[in-house]
Enzyme design. Structure first.
Site, short mmCIF file in Angstrom:
data_model
loop_
_atom_site.label_atom_id
_atom_site.label_comp_id
_atom_site.label_asym_id
_atom_site.label_seq_id
_atom_site.Cartn_x
_atom_site.Cartn_y
_atom_site.Cartn_z
CG ASP A 2 -1.81 -6.11 -2.79
OD1 ASP A 2 -1.26 -5.14 -3.34
OD2 ASP A 2 -1.30 -7.24 -2.75
CD GLU A 8 3.87 -5.41 -6.34
OE1 GLU A 8 4.81 -5.67 -5.57
OE2 GLU A 8 2.80 -6.02 -6.29
CG ASP A 39 1.81 -2.48 -2.84
OD1 ASP A 39 0.65 -2.91 -2.58
OD2 ASP A 39 2.65 -3.14 -3.49
#
Ligand SMILES: [Zn+2]
Length: 457
Positions: free
Chosen positions: A289, A323, A351
């Site tokens: 991530d 993000e 993602d």
């Protein structure tokens, strides 16, 4: 007999060769390029080991932006540039601490302050702890909350086969738990980590305060320690917890989306976007991530260029800023595109980790989805993607969909291991498999090729 079999095999082989479409031949080329000359894995190694964790607003964020520009240039992008973007700057400020106190016995707990949390003062907070399983229970026991640390012990449900559904189910306690407990006078919250892992790593992630109630510190605790606290409370009424964190928020700063373009030959002013987010949480290396999404996206450009593909539309690789904390990068990208009156065709994001690809999730009109089901998925099947779903398209490309109404999609790899690593100290390079990572890049590049060639009409 043997000669007959041989002739049959030979004939079948040649028939299958001639039956192959141009598309399957080109996708095979992409696959060979990624599997033989791929740079996704070495790029991931550089990003995770040389830059490491890259929290929004931190010095490592700028290092990652620098890295991203170089990686895009190395991949052969025709144009590489930065798009300025206002980002928050939350700082952990050192090691977070917590202890379980039962009588005169104290035990350390594995904790991490949640992103956007306020800190304690230098002495920390020691208070009685109250175990709350659900928000319903919080409401029922609201008169018992004042002055205490609320420990949310909501468990990640093992029943969801697609683990992201388990995450969506549990993450509200991380996101909203602090303000809801603060409303009834809690002094801090401890949240059972949003994971189905079998270890004790705490998993951080963003939380949000409402604008009404006092801001209280919020920390995540590892699963073994969460069970330990629950156990202690079950046996003894006087269980206290000590927490100390120096988390704090500085004024917003300037970050950047890092953009690399592969210029289109027929419609250079029409854009296909493919991206992942460059920021990560700080306790680890942000490998799954979203280092994997970043290197997937760069590899799409590199592989298409390397095989000599000439795209009709301009393919834009976007390494999105922030993000995790506030989602600024994706919002900025879409709003700037709107302000410049750009024409966008499609947005693709990765993602959800670097595991074996299984499907793409689209946001797309029903009538346009049929081409994907009937024509495209069979072409991707040899490389792992065998289905697609409609409903979600990814946080960073979502603003493209809401701004332009265009289709968006996200790569969905196998989800079984994702939450073992997500936002935790073990989200490191060593937990990414090279082959699985490369298969993700192949499927993304193949999808971008199909969209570029056929559009959705
Ligand atoms: Zn992510």
């Amino acid at each position: 007999m043997i000669r007959l079999l041989f002739t049959l095999c030979f004939t079948l082989f040649f028939c299958s060769l001639f039956a192959q479409s141009d598309d399957s031949v080109l996708i095979r080329k992409i696959a060979d390029e990624v599997l033989v000359n791929g740079t996704a894995y070495s790029n991931l190694h550089n990003l995770t080991k040389k830059v490491g964790g890259r929290l929004t607003g931190s010095p490592q964020m700028y290092k990652a932006e620098e890295w991203g520009q170089n990686a895009l240039k190395d991949a052969g992008a025709d144009k590489v540039y930065l798009q300025e973007c206002n980002v928050p700057r939350w700082v952990r400020g050192g090691k977070d601490e917590a202890k379980l106190i039962v009588g005169d016995k104290q035990e350390s707990l594995a904790v991490l302050a949640l992103g956007n949390s306020v800190g304690t003062d230098a002495k920390g907070i020691t208070a009685q702890v109250i175990l709350i399983n659900t928000f319903d229970e919080l409401e029922q026991r609201k008169d018992e909350i004042k002055g205490k640390i609320v420990f949310y012990n909501y468990k990640f449900s093992p029943k969801f086969i697609e683990t992201f559904l388990g995450y969506v189910d549990a993450v509200r306690y991380r996101g909203a738990g602090a303000s809801r407990a603060s409303k009834y006078g809690a002094v801090a919250v401890l949240v059972r980590s949003i994971t189905n892992s079998t270890d004790n790593f705490p998993h951080t992630g963003a939380m949000r305060y409402d604008n009404i109630n006092p801001k209280i510190p919020a920390l995540a605790v590892g699963l073994w320690d969460a069970d330990k606290i629950a156990n202690a409370i079950g046996k003894n009424n006087d269980v206290k917890i000590f927490i100390k964190t120096n988390a704090h928020t500085l004024p917003d700063t300037v970050g950047h989306n890092v953009i690399g373009e592969f210029t289109g030959t027929e419609f250079p002013d029409q854009y296909i976007t493919v991206g992942g987010h460059l920021d990560s949480w700080d306790p680890a290396e942000g490998a799954h991530d979203d280092g994997t999404g970043v290197v997937h996206s760069i590899e799409v450009l590199r592989a298409l260029k390397a095989i000599g593909y000439k795209p009709k539309h301009t393919i834009r690789v976007v390494l999105f800023a922030d993000e995790e904390n506030r989602g600024d990068g994706g919002l900025k990208y879409a709003s700037e595109a709107k302000a410049k009156n750009e024409k966008h065709i499609f947005g693709l994001e990765s993602d959800a980790g670097g595991f074996t690809p299984r499907s793409f999730s689209f946001v797309i009109a029903k009538d346009k989805a049929e081409i994907i089901r009937s024509k495209w998925i069979p072409l991707l099947q040899p490389y792992g993607v065998y289905e697609f779903s409609v409903g979600y398209g990814g946080a960073d490309v979502e603003p493209l969909n809401s701004t332009f109404g265009i289709p968006i999609a996200e790569l969905n790899p196998d989800s079984q291991r994702y939450f073992d690593y997500h936002h935790s100290p073990n989200d490191v390079f060593e937990n990414v498999n090279k082959r699985e990572l490369e298969l993700g890049a192949i499927n993304m590049a193949a999808l971008i090729y199909l969209v570029d060639k056929y559009g959705f009409n």
